[in-house]
Structure formats: C-alpha cells, structure tokens
Design an enzyme around this catalytic site. Structure first.
Site, PDB file in Angstrom:
ATOM      1  N   GLU A   1       0.396  -3.311   4.653  1.00 15.79           N
ATOM      2  CA  GLU A   1      -0.764  -2.433   4.724  1.00 15.79           C
ATOM      3  C   GLU A   1      -0.881  -1.765   6.097  1.00 15.79           C
ATOM      4  O   GLU A   1      -0.531  -2.359   7.107  1.00 15.79           O
ATOM      5  CB  GLU A   1      -2.043  -3.248   4.503  1.00 15.79           C
ATOM      6  CG  GLU A   1      -2.650  -3.138   3.137  1.00 15.79           C
ATOM      7  CD  GLU A   1      -3.384  -1.828   2.902  1.00 15.79           C
ATOM      8  OE1 GLU A   1      -3.490  -1.018   3.851  1.00 15.79           O
ATOM      9  OE2 GLU A   1      -3.849  -1.619   1.787  1.00 15.79           O
TER      10      GLU A   1
ATOM     11  N   LYS B   1     -10.652  -1.473  -1.621  1.00 16.33           N
ATOM     12  CA  LYS B   1     -10.471  -2.333  -0.454  1.00 16.33           C
ATOM     13  C   LYS B   1     -11.643  -2.108   0.516  1.00 16.33           C
ATOM     14  O   LYS B   1     -12.120  -0.988   0.632  1.00 16.33           O
ATOM     15  CB  LYS B   1      -9.149  -1.993   0.244  1.00 16.33           C
ATOM     16  CG  LYS B   1      -7.929  -2.072  -0.671  1.00 16.33           C
ATOM     17  CD  LYS B   1      -6.717  -1.410  -0.035  1.00 16.33           C
ATOM     18  CE  LYS B   1      -5.566  -1.300  -1.019  1.00 16.33           C
ATOM     19  NZ  LYS B   1      -4.412  -0.567  -0.465  1.00 16.33           N
TER      20      LYS B   1
ATOM     21  N   ASP C   1       0.878  -1.154   0.000  1.00 18.32           N
ATOM     22  CA  ASP C   1       0.000   0.000   0.000  1.00 18.32           C
ATOM     23  C   ASP C   1       0.925   1.217   0.000  1.00 18.32           C
ATOM     24  O   ASP C   1       2.122   1.096   0.285  1.00 18.32           O
ATOM     25  CB  ASP C   1      -0.885  -0.015   1.243  1.00 18.32           C
ATOM     26  CG  ASP C   1      -1.808   1.182   1.308  1.00 18.32           C
ATOM     27  OD1 ASP C   1      -2.385   1.558   0.270  1.00 18.32           O
ATOM     28  OD2 ASP C   1      -1.950   1.770   2.396  1.00 18.32           O
ATOM     29  N   LEU C   2       0.400   2.379  -0.300  1.00 16.56           N
ATOM     30  CA  LEU C   2       1.238   3.575  -0.384  1.00 16.56           C
ATOM     31  C   LEU C   2       1.091   4.466   0.850  1.00 16.56           C
ATOM     32  O   LEU C   2       2.021   4.622   1.636  1.00 16.56           O
ATOM     33  CB  LEU C   2       0.881   4.364  -1.646  1.00 16.56           C
ATOM     34  CG  LEU C   2       1.678   5.630  -1.922  1.00 16.56           C
ATOM     35  CD1 LEU C   2       3.166   5.319  -2.103  1.00 16.56           C
ATOM     36  CD2 LEU C   2       1.122   6.340  -3.160  1.00 16.56           C
TER      37      LEU C   2
ATOM     38  N   LYS D   1      -9.292   6.053   5.603  1.00 17.49           N
ATOM     39  CA  LYS D   1      -8.058   5.404   5.166  1.00 17.49           C
ATOM     40  C   LYS D   1      -8.351   4.144   4.357  1.00 17.49           C
ATOM     41  O   LYS D   1      -9.149   3.311   4.754  1.00 17.49           O
ATOM     42  CB  LYS D   1      -7.180   5.050   6.366  1.00 17.49           C
ATOM     43  CG  LYS D   1      -6.543   6.256   7.037  1.00 17.49           C
ATOM     44  CD  LYS D   1      -5.592   5.836   8.142  1.00 17.49           C
ATOM     45  CE  LYS D   1      -4.862   7.023   8.744  1.00 17.49           C
ATOM     46  NZ  LYS D   1      -3.929   6.605   9.823  1.00 17.49           N
TER      47      LYS D   1
ATOM     48  N   SER E   1      -2.577   0.403  -4.478  1.00 18.96           N
ATOM     49  CA  SER E   1      -3.079   1.567  -3.746  1.00 18.96           C
ATOM     50  C   SER E   1      -4.386   2.082  -4.329  1.00 18.96           C
ATOM     51  O   SER E   1      -4.591   2.058  -5.547  1.00 18.96           O
ATOM     52  CB  SER E   1      -2.031   2.686  -3.785  1.00 18.96           C
ATOM     53  OG  SER E   1      -2.543   3.895  -3.279  1.00 18.96           O
ATOM     54  N   ALA E   2      -5.260   2.584  -3.454  1.00 27.00           N
ATOM     55  CA  ALA E   2      -6.510   3.198  -3.901  1.00 27.00           C
ATOM     56  C   ALA E   2      -6.279   4.601  -4.437  1.00 27.00           C
ATOM     57  O   ALA E   2      -7.148   5.177  -5.079  1.00 27.00           O
ATOM     58  CB  ALA E   2      -7.502   3.257  -2.734  1.00 27.00           C
TER      59      ALA E   2
END
Length: 217
Positions: free
Chosen positions: A169, A145, A9-10, A45, A114-115
């Site tokens: 994550e 997610k 994840d970022l 988040k 990542s979203a």
C-alpha cells in the site's frame, strides 16, 4: 505462519494514476470556481470517489444537493477514464511486473484490493489482469479504507487467512486497513507517512518474495 498471499493496492503501487486523479479533481474544482492544491490531493489518496468529492466540496465551501453531487462525481470520473484509457504496460511503476512474475513463480496467491471503480480497466490497459487470482474494487465493497473490508474480501476470495497475507500500500489509510484486517503491511513511499507499516520501501523494485517471507519470522 507463512506467507501465502499478497494483496496489492493499485494507484501509487502498481501504476501512477494519482496524477490523473489530481488533474481530474483539479479540473472539477476549477469549474466550480476554486483551485485544488497538491497537498489537498494527498488527502484524497486511498478513499472512495464519494468521500473525495465531499472533501473537495468542503474545501470550496460548497453544499450541493445529492443529485448534483452525483453528476459532479460522474463528470470527474469521465475525465479520469479518458486519461487512463491511454495507459499501456509501459506506464507500470518500477518493479511491479517483476514482483508479480516472482510471486507467480513461487506459488503465492495475488489479489487486488483497490477503492478504484476503474481498476479492471487499468488492469486491462496495463496487461496485468492475468496475474491476479482475485480482484476486489470499489464496485464490490461498501466501506472504504481504512476499513479493512476490501482486504478481508480479497483474502476470502483467495481462501487464505488474514494472518497469511501481506498488503502492499502507498496510503496511510490503506496501511491502517491492512493492520485492522490482521495482515502484514508493506508501505510504498515515504516512511514518515507510513509509520504503521511493517516495512517501507520506495517502490516495488525493492521487494522480493524472500524479504516478504521474513516479515513472518
């Protein structure tokens, strides 16, 4: 089974952009006549911009037409992009660069899941892009997610099976997505918030390839 790939994840894992998201969402809420708390921001988040906006509007008791919602999302994103454009490699979180270098040295494939729709800009600003064999961001997936789509797409791009992957994550939704994808999950943050993770650490400085390999033993 053996570790073949790591999917990161970022926000909150490699970089701390959560503060910029909060500032931008809070500014938007203020322009609409209400405030946004840090506790409410925690619920944003790991989810998409559209889902985040829906939550913010609900907290403000607002129901707005779809075209207005698009304008608000774009306004928030413009503020956010302005903030992250000032990022540099110095803004990486502890252990991020060292772990990516170690993974490269050990021949472990690396992907971003990542979203964020601004993930590529952040990777460029922080000089991380060349470490990644694949990037899957919010522009490339339909379901956010905890749906596992983003991680399954990353594994497909890397040409590895889900069972050979570890996801790193910081959000409970991301950990759930990893588990639903059939992947190991390392939580970054508070163990009480990441109870489904296989292993929880305070930051990436605590992670080594040797320790990741142990998750498959």
């Amino acid at each position: 089974m053996k570790l073949k790939a790591c999917l990161f994840d970022l926000d909150g894992v490699l970089v701390d952009t959560a503060q910029y998201h909060y500032q931008a969402w809070k500014k938007l809420a203020n322009t609409l006549g209400f405030d946004l708390s840090a506790q409410q921001n925690e619920q944003l988040k790991g989810i998409s911009r559209t889902e985040s906006l829906n939550k913010v509007l609900a907290w403000g008791g607002l129901s707005l037409p779809a075209d207005v919602q698009v304008q608000l999302a774009e306004r928030k994103n413009a503020w956010y992009v302005e903030m992250i454009s000032a990022m540099t490699p110095a803004t990486l979180l502890p252990g991020a660069a060292a772990l990516l270098i170690e993974l490269r040295r050990e021949g472990i494939s690396i992907a971003l899941g990542s979203a964020s729709k601004n993930a590529r800009l952040i990777l460029e600003k922080t000089a991380l892009r060349d470490y990644f064999d694949a990037v899957v961001d919010g522009n490339m997936v339909i379901r956010s997610k905890p749906d596992p789509e983003v991680f399954l797409a990353g594994a497909e791009k890397l040409r590895v099976s889900a069972a050979e992957c570890v996801v790193l994550e910081d959000a409970a939704a991301g950990v759930e997505a990893a588990r639903r994808a059939g992947m190991k999950a390392v939580g970054i943050g508070n163990p009480a918030d990441l109870i489904e993770a296989d292993w929880v650490v305070p930051d990436l400085a605590a992670v080594t390839v040797e320790r990741l390999d142990e998750l498959f033993c």
